[in-house]
Design a protein around this motif. Structure first.
Motif, PDB file in Angstrom:
ATOM      1  N   GLN A 154       0.802  -1.223   0.000  1.00  0.00           N
ATOM      2  CA  GLN A 154       0.000   0.000   0.000  1.00  0.00           C
ATOM      3  C   GLN A 154       0.838   1.279   0.000  1.00  0.00           C
ATOM      4  OE1 GLN A 154      -2.647  -1.717   3.303  1.00  0.00           O
ATOM      5  NE2 GLN A 154      -4.114  -0.576   2.079  1.00  0.00           N
TER       6      GLN A 154
ATOM      7  N   HIS B 150       0.962  -9.234   4.533  1.00  0.00           N
ATOM      8  CA  HIS B 150      -0.185  -8.351   4.361  1.00  0.00           C
ATOM      9  C   HIS B 150      -0.586  -8.409   2.878  1.00  0.00           C
ATOM     10  CE1 HIS B 150      -2.313  -4.786   6.434  1.00  0.00           C
ATOM     11  NE2 HIS B 150      -2.923  -4.953   5.275  1.00  0.00           N
TER      12      HIS B 150
ATOM     13  N   ASN C 236      -1.888 -10.800   8.327  1.00  0.00           N
ATOM     14  CA  ASN C 236      -2.905  -9.783   8.487  1.00  0.00           C
ATOM     15  C   ASN C 236      -4.202 -10.269   7.839  1.00  0.00           C
ATOM     16  OD1 ASN C 236      -3.789  -6.922   9.044  1.00  0.00           O
ATOM     17  ND2 ASN C 236      -4.252  -7.068   6.856  1.00  0.00           N
ATOM     18  N   GLU C 237      -5.253 -10.380   8.632  1.00  0.00           N
ATOM     19  CA  GLU C 237      -6.604 -10.640   8.141  1.00  0.00           C
ATOM     20  C   GLU C 237      -6.712 -11.798   7.164  1.00  0.00           C
ATOM     21  OE1 GLU C 237      -8.117  -6.939   6.634  1.00  0.00           O
ATOM     22  OE2 GLU C 237      -8.098  -6.004   8.602  1.00  0.00           O
TER      23      GLU C 237
ATOM     24  N   TYR D  83     -13.267  -1.979  12.210  1.00  0.00           N
ATOM     25  CA  TYR D  83     -13.729  -0.798  11.465  1.00  0.00           C
ATOM     26  C   TYR D  83     -15.214  -0.533  11.650  1.00  0.00           C
ATOM     27  CZ  TYR D  83      -9.194  -0.667   9.233  1.00  0.00           C
ATOM     28  OH  TYR D  83      -7.843  -0.573   9.012  1.00  0.00           O
TER      29      TYR D  83
ATOM     30  N   GLU E  42      -5.506  -2.347  13.945  1.00  0.00           N
ATOM     31  CA  GLU E  42      -5.997  -1.374  12.959  1.00  0.00           C
ATOM     32  C   GLU E  42      -7.342  -0.832  13.397  1.00  0.00           C
ATOM     33  OE1 GLU E  42      -6.341  -2.689   8.851  1.00  0.00           O
ATOM     34  OE2 GLU E  42      -4.382  -3.683   8.960  1.00  0.00           O
TER      35      GLU E  42
ATOM     36  N   GLU F 149      -5.487   1.851  -1.468  1.00  0.00           N
ATOM     37  CA  GLU F 149      -6.517   1.131  -0.723  1.00  0.00           C
ATOM     38  C   GLU F 149      -7.084  -0.014  -1.583  1.00  0.00           C
ATOM     39  OE1 GLU F 149      -7.387   0.634   2.304  1.00  0.00           O
ATOM     40  OE2 GLU F 149      -9.123  -0.542   1.704  1.00  0.00           O
ATOM     41  N   TRP F 150      -6.229  -0.948  -1.922  1.00  0.00           N
ATOM     42  CA  TRP F 150      -6.611  -2.197  -2.597  1.00  0.00           C
ATOM     43  C   TRP F 150      -7.538  -1.955  -3.797  1.00  0.00           C
ATOM     44  CZ3 TRP F 150      -2.835  -4.922  -0.958  1.00  0.00           C
ATOM     45  CH2 TRP F 150      -2.394  -4.819   0.360  1.00  0.00           C
TER      46      TRP F 150
ATOM     47  N   PHE G 148      -7.247   7.007   4.101  1.00  0.00           N
ATOM     48  CA  PHE G 148      -7.347   6.636   5.516  1.00  0.00           C
ATOM     49  C   PHE G 148      -6.295   7.329   6.373  1.00  0.00           C
ATOM     50  CE2 PHE G 148      -9.809   2.973   4.023  1.00  0.00           C
ATOM     51  CZ  PHE G 148     -10.606   2.623   5.107  1.00  0.00           C
TER      52      PHE G 148
END
Ligand code: FCB
Length: 435
Positions: A17, A118, A162-163, A290, A344, A397-398, A406
């Protein structure tokens, strides 16, 4: 707001990113390079080729991090910089970059939190099936082991993945993210291989006898029933199963959620011994929060998302601070006791710089309200140890490219100029007061 003296405040980023420098110093191709260059995948055809050019500007960015006054900085290591082809020959220049970054942070007294994965899988491994291929978990272990040997002592927190829900579901289920595969069943297999990768990396870490702490970051999204009707409760529970418990249960209970095992086909990819690796004790859990989802049942009893009740961010995510308190309490109750970090939390809003200033009061309010809920959780006895704001900088942002911001710091992607937003100024003074 009351936080313990040793509470860790930070800001977070991820390699693809922000780094740019996609073909510099021997970096290999990642699935996000390939995906973002495939027409129609990312808004306006944006790619991470340049992003914030952080790879070249990191010294400047280090000064900005120090200027914010955070205790810690969370970033990720790009696997394709270390192993351009996923495995085999190590690229010493890539490794050197992270060594310099880590040393730079230490010199400034900023505690590094490093994520190993990530989302930027080396494309060479995707060509062999990516996360649908069990071998990828073993390649990840080798990559992780090398990082631990070379850099293990230089970070204070290590985060394996990550996630994994995003990697598995968005990458191999819905195809909204790289590598863009749509396989309604394959994604559970991808999720399993990711969890296995985590377990193997954790084992490699323990073998090194290092003193920093290690954990994983999950994106947990509370699935709230829209009513107390049994159908709605059941629908919300089902969604919670696939969204949250599908990761929490294997990590902390060594099994997939019991109520969902029949509806899936896990027998085809789980092998003996997997869960003892996956459920090995962690030093902490990272939670990325979020928003929440409001869930009810349709006529057939299937879960459906209901519209939000409150303000939305530019991502269309409902601003729901209370959810953070609920989530922290729930994780602590159902899976604790275990140190928790918010790895996050943050929000995208439309930011327009005016005369060198970005008046992003919505982001400031978002943070303030979420900080207050974290304070409530601490007061209620939840062992929350730290909080990272997403993100330090506006970035790629992907699937939304540069169209969603952000950052605490505004980035002009044409000039690479950075401007501390009002939310960043507020955060800086908040940190002064609390430290
Ligand atoms: C999370 C990702 C992070 C960022 C935020 C907005 O899911 O981990 O990279 O994109 O969302």
């Amino acid at each position: 707001m009351n936080f313990p003296k040793d509470f860790i405040w930070g800001a977070a980023t991820a390699a693809y990113q922000i780094e740019g420098a996609f073909n510099q110093d021997g970096r290999g191709e990642s699935i996000w390079d390939r995906f973002s260059k495939t027409p129609g995948k990312v808004l306006r055809g944006h790619t991470g080729d340049l992003a914030c050019d952080h790879y070249n500007l990191f010294r400047r960015d280090l000064r900005l991090i120090a200027g914010l006054g955070v205790d810690s900085y969370r970033f990720s290591i790009a696997w394709p910089r270390i192993f351009p082809r996923g495995s085999g020959k190590v690229n010493s220049k890539g490794l050197g970059f992270y060594k310099e970054l880590l040393m730079g942070l230490q010199e400034l007294g900023i505690r590094p939190a490093a994520t190993l994965y990530h989302w930027d899988l080396p494309q060479a491994l995707e060509n062999k099936g990516g996360w649908l291929n069990r071998d990828t978990a073993y390649y990840f272990r080798d990559y992780a082991a090398l990082i631990f040997q070379e850099l293990g002592d230089l970070a204070e927190l290590w985060i394996t993945l990550n996630e994994p829900w995003c990697s598995a579901y968005l990458g191999y289920g819905s195809g909204e993210h790289a590598p863009g595969i749509r396989s309604p069943q394959g994604y559970l297999q991808a999720a399993h291989n990711l969890l296995l990768a985590h377990g193997l990396a954790l084992q490699a870490y323990r073998e090194e006898n290092l003193s920093p702490k290690i954990g994983i970051s999950l994106n947990l999204i509370p699935q709230e029933p829209v009513s107390q009707r049994p159908e709605d409760l059941k629908a919300a529970r089902l969604r919670d199963g696939f969204q949250n418990r599908w990761y929490l249960d294997p990590l902390f209970r060594g099994e997939y959620p019991r109520d969902l095992q029949e509806s899936s086909f896990i027998g085809s990819f789980v092998q003996e011994g997997d869960f003892s690796l996956i459920a090995a004790p962690l030093d902490f859990l990272g939670i990325n929060y979020y928003s929440r989802d409001r869930i009810g049942a349709d006529k057939e009893g299937r879960p459906v998302k209901y519209p939000a009740e409150r303000e939305l961010t530019a991502m269309g995510w409902e601003v729901y601070p209370q959810g953070l308190f609920d989530l922290l309490s729930r994780v602590d109750r159902d899976y604790g006791p275990l140190p928790l970090y918010i790895t996050e939390n943050g929000a995208a809003f439309e930011d327009t710089p005016q005369e060198g200033r970005v008046a992003d009061f919505e982001r400031k309010n978002y943070l303030k309200e979420h900080f207050a809920q974290a304070a409530r959780a601490v007061e209620a006895g939840v062992p929350l140890k730290g909080y990272y704001v997403w993100s330090l900088l506006d970035n790629f942002e992907w699937a939304y490219g540069y169209e969603r911001r952000f950052g605490l710091i505004y980035v002009d992607f044409k000039t690479q100029k950075r401007i501390l937003k009002d939310s960043g100024r507020w955060f800086r003074s908040f940190l002064k007061g609390s430290n």
